[in-house]
Design a protein around this motif. Sequence first.
Motif, PDB file in Angstrom:
ATOM      1  N   PRO A 218       0.805  -1.234   0.000  1.00  0.00           N
ATOM      2  CA  PRO A 218       0.000   0.000   0.000  1.00  0.00           C
ATOM      3  C   PRO A 218       0.833   1.277   0.000  1.00  0.00           C
ATOM      4  CG  PRO A 218      -0.877  -1.574   1.578  1.00  0.00           C
ATOM      5  CD  PRO A 218       0.434  -2.122   1.106  1.00  0.00           C
ATOM      6  N   GLY A 219       1.960   1.251   0.705  1.00  0.00           N
ATOM      7  CA  GLY A 219       2.784   2.451   0.793  1.00  0.00           C
ATOM      8  C   GLY A 219       3.397   2.879  -0.516  1.00  0.00           C
ATOM      9  N   LEU A 220       3.382   1.998  -1.502  1.00  0.00           N
ATOM     10  CA  LEU A 220       3.926   2.326  -2.821  1.00  0.00           C
ATOM     11  C   LEU A 220       2.832   2.591  -3.844  1.00  0.00           C
ATOM     12  CD1 LEU A 220       6.750  -0.384  -3.029  1.00  0.00           C
ATOM     13  CD2 LEU A 220       6.944   2.000  -2.275  1.00  0.00           C
ATOM     14  N   ALA A 221       1.577   2.562  -3.417  1.00  0.00           N
ATOM     15  CA  ALA A 221       0.456   2.580  -4.364  1.00  0.00           C
ATOM     16  C   ALA A 221       0.214   3.945  -4.999  1.00  0.00           C
ATOM     17  CB  ALA A 221      -0.812   2.086  -3.675  1.00  0.00           C
ATOM     18  N   SER A 222       0.225   4.995  -4.203  1.00  0.00           N
ATOM     19  CA  SER A 222      -0.039   6.328  -4.749  1.00  0.00           C
ATOM     20  C   SER A 222       1.270   6.908  -5.263  1.00  0.00           C
ATOM     21  CB  SER A 222      -0.649   7.237  -3.680  1.00  0.00           C
ATOM     22  OG  SER A 222      -1.053   8.464  -4.255  1.00  0.00           O
ATOM     23  N   ARG A 223       1.372   7.056  -6.592  1.00  0.00           N
ATOM     24  CA  ARG A 223       2.635   7.459  -7.221  1.00  0.00           C
ATOM     25  C   ARG A 223       2.352   8.389  -8.399  1.00  0.00           C
ATOM     26  NH1 ARG A 223       5.374   3.177  -6.479  1.00  0.00           N
ATOM     27  NH2 ARG A 223       6.877   3.344  -8.174  1.00  0.00           N
ATOM     28  N   PRO A 224       1.900   9.616  -8.102  1.00  0.00           N
ATOM     29  CA  PRO A 224       1.570  10.554  -9.181  1.00  0.00           C
ATOM     30  C   PRO A 224       2.707  10.726 -10.184  1.00  0.00           C
ATOM     31  CG  PRO A 224       0.833  11.411  -7.076  1.00  0.00           C
ATOM     32  CD  PRO A 224       1.645  10.192  -6.780  1.00  0.00           C
ATOM     33  N   PHE A 225       2.345  10.671 -11.460  1.00  0.00           N
ATOM     34  CA  PHE A 225       3.233  10.900 -12.592  1.00  0.00           C
ATOM     35  C   PHE A 225       4.284   9.805 -12.793  1.00  0.00           C
ATOM     36  CE2 PHE A 225       1.800  15.226 -11.349  1.00  0.00           C
ATOM     37  CZ  PHE A 225       1.004  15.457 -12.458  1.00  0.00           C
ATOM     38  N   ALA A 226       4.246   8.738 -11.993  1.00  0.00           N
ATOM     39  CA  ALA A 226       5.168   7.624 -12.238  1.00  0.00           C
ATOM     40  C   ALA A 226       4.691   6.836 -13.445  1.00  0.00           C
ATOM     41  CB  ALA A 226       5.231   6.713 -11.014  1.00  0.00           C
ATOM     42  N   ALA A 227       5.622   6.295 -14.193  1.00  0.00           N
ATOM     43  CA  ALA A 227       5.266   5.566 -15.407  1.00  0.00           C
ATOM     44  C   ALA A 227       4.426   4.333 -15.106  1.00  0.00           C
ATOM     45  CB  ALA A 227       6.536   5.167 -16.156  1.00  0.00           C
ATOM     46  N   ASP A 228       4.591   3.749 -13.909  1.00  0.00           N
ATOM     47  CA  ASP A 228       3.859   2.531 -13.558  1.00  0.00           C
ATOM     48  C   ASP A 228       2.693   2.785 -12.601  1.00  0.00           C
ATOM     49  OD1 ASP A 228       5.417   3.212 -11.402  1.00  0.00           O
ATOM     50  OD2 ASP A 228       6.138   1.176 -11.003  1.00  0.00           O
ATOM     51  N   ARG A 229       2.178   3.996 -12.562  1.00  0.00           N
ATOM     52  CA  ARG A 229       1.024   4.296 -11.716  1.00  0.00           C
ATOM     53  C   ARG A 229      -0.185   3.471 -12.175  1.00  0.00           C
ATOM     54  NH1 ARG A 229       1.843   7.617 -15.755  1.00  0.00           N
ATOM     55  NH2 ARG A 229       0.071   8.381 -16.976  1.00  0.00           N
ATOM     56  N   ASP A 230      -1.054   3.118 -11.239  1.00  0.00           N
ATOM     57  CA  ASP A 230      -2.194   2.287 -11.627  1.00  0.00           C
ATOM     58  C   ASP A 230      -3.494   2.681 -10.944  1.00  0.00           C
ATOM     59  OD1 ASP A 230      -1.503   1.338  -9.067  1.00  0.00           O
ATOM     60  OD2 ASP A 230      -2.209  -0.682  -9.535  1.00  0.00           O
ATOM     61  N   GLY A 231      -3.540   3.845 -10.313  1.00  0.00           N
ATOM     62  CA  GLY A 231      -4.782   4.290  -9.706  1.00  0.00           C
ATOM     63  C   GLY A 231      -4.534   5.047  -8.409  1.00  0.00           C
ATOM     64  N   PHE A 232      -5.600   5.651  -7.872  1.00  0.00           N
ATOM     65  CA  PHE A 232      -5.438   6.439  -6.655  1.00  0.00           C
ATOM     66  C   PHE A 232      -5.696   5.597  -5.409  1.00  0.00           C
ATOM     67  CE2 PHE A 232     -10.021   7.476  -7.496  1.00  0.00           C
ATOM     68  CZ  PHE A 232     -10.577   7.277  -6.237  1.00  0.00           C
ATOM     69  N   VAL A 233      -5.364   6.183  -4.244  1.00  0.00           N
ATOM     70  CA  VAL A 233      -5.645   5.580  -2.946  1.00  0.00           C
ATOM     71  C   VAL A 233      -6.698   6.439  -2.272  1.00  0.00           C
ATOM     72  CG1 VAL A 233      -4.720   4.946  -0.694  1.00  0.00           C
ATOM     73  CG2 VAL A 233      -3.317   4.643  -2.747  1.00  0.00           C
ATOM     74  N   ILE A 234      -7.809   5.841  -1.863  1.00  0.00           N
ATOM     75  CA  ILE A 234      -8.881   6.610  -1.255  1.00  0.00           C
ATOM     76  C   ILE A 234      -8.461   7.107   0.130  1.00  0.00           C
ATOM     77  CG2 ILE A 234     -10.053   4.629  -0.179  1.00  0.00           C
ATOM     78  CD1 ILE A 234     -12.723   6.009  -1.054  1.00  0.00           C
ATOM     79  N   ALA A 235      -8.906   8.322   0.480  1.00  0.00           N
ATOM     80  CA  ALA A 235      -8.472   8.959   1.720  1.00  0.00           C
ATOM     81  C   ALA A 235      -9.600   9.797   2.309  1.00  0.00           C
ATOM     82  CB  ALA A 235      -7.248   9.838   1.462  1.00  0.00           C
ATOM     83  N   GLU A 236      -9.379  10.256   3.527  1.00  0.00           N
ATOM     84  CA  GLU A 236     -10.280  11.195   4.185  1.00  0.00           C
ATOM     85  C   GLU A 236      -9.487  12.430   4.583  1.00  0.00           C
ATOM     86  OE1 GLU A 236     -11.823   9.387   7.741  1.00  0.00           O
ATOM     87  OE2 GLU A 236      -9.834   8.963   8.558  1.00  0.00           O
ATOM     88  N   GLY A 237     -10.189  13.501   4.935  1.00  0.00           N
ATOM     89  CA  GLY A 237      -9.494  14.704   5.362  1.00  0.00           C
ATOM     90  C   GLY A 237     -10.374  15.935   5.275  1.00  0.00           C
TER      91      GLY A 237
END
Length: 416
Positions: A218-237
Amino acid sequence: MTAVPHRAVAVTGLGMITPAGVGREATWAGVRRGLSTAATDAELKGCPVDFSCRIPEMSPEQARIGGGKAWRMGRFTQLAVLAAREAVADAGLDPASWEGGRVAVVIGSGLAGVAHLETQTLRHHQGGPDLVSPALVPMLISNMAAGEVLLDLGARGPSMATETACASGATALAVARDLLLSGACDIAVAGGTEAAVTPVITTGFARMGALSARVAAPGLASRPFAADRDGFVIAEGAAVLVLERTADAAARGRRGYAHLSGAGLTSDAHHPTAPSPGGEHAEAALRAALAQAGLSPADVDHVNAHGTSTPLNDRTEAELIARVLPHGPSVTAPKGVLGHSLGAAGAVEAALTALTIRDSRVAPIANLVGCPAGSGGAGFGIDCVTDTVREQRIEVAVSHSFGFGGHNVVLVLTAP
């Protein structure tokens, strides 16, 4: 120092509660560290994607609503009230002494109290109507974040809830700015809030292919603009900003973190969830915001990108930045650290942009090692900040927010 645009308003107070920390400075410190807050979420056990970015557990004092009122508020509303209190105190304002009729409140949310609808529907199915909370409706409806902030602060000026999906918080700030400049109020308390990390909502996003599937890391999942990105991580705030006309702020000795100098709002009219190919309407929002601020694209020093870590959004946004801002302003994307807090994200990122201007420090994008060569054969050609904080004096910054339904909002923030 940047000249104050004729239609600028001052950002005099900030309040934030995010997965990076409780409070604006805790959040800002967490974002500067550049480490993802995503983790496996026990409440999502059994879902196809079982991780999220949650707000850290708050102490009783941090979470205190008081007055026996918390029971009637949805979590998204509670977060808005707490963030608004921090923002107002930060601005040096006292609700006990201000003229409430001249204070406006505008709070955006994408999914509002859907978490409570989910749990109360289950209770109804399992035990019948007597188990449904009498507070379900106020816990659910999207205007109650603004409504409870009004009650808490004694604000009696214009109020409303904005709903433009993931652009809701940014839309709230644009609307609040217009209220100030029209003379409808003297103080605007505005921002966004979201608390929709639920099994059904998370599964819905997963089923449509919007979420990262990196369940093993999970800690590697959110990776904006990375070539191997595959989707967002849902969050609150939640994030709430206090806005005032620059002359009014100066009259009480407040310089502010930044000026909100322009806002551009357009719509794609293309697809319910996908951005318009080429990003021409998002580009129109960027150009409109800069024009409203009396600035040109060449003036932009920094971009706080929407940067969701989804393949299509990041490519479209990167191409937009490279095309309109070819001089290469620095680019950051806080969702790498914070995940995507949906309707709150635009306000959170505007607040972070104001702090970036204050401190002359640009936070790095989490999980992005160097700037990517491209995706799908298309080079990005943008100056992503990676690895560590970059020291940079910023006079003009833009913050992008894009939402399902084709909503495009760009805010221009300038040094005070």
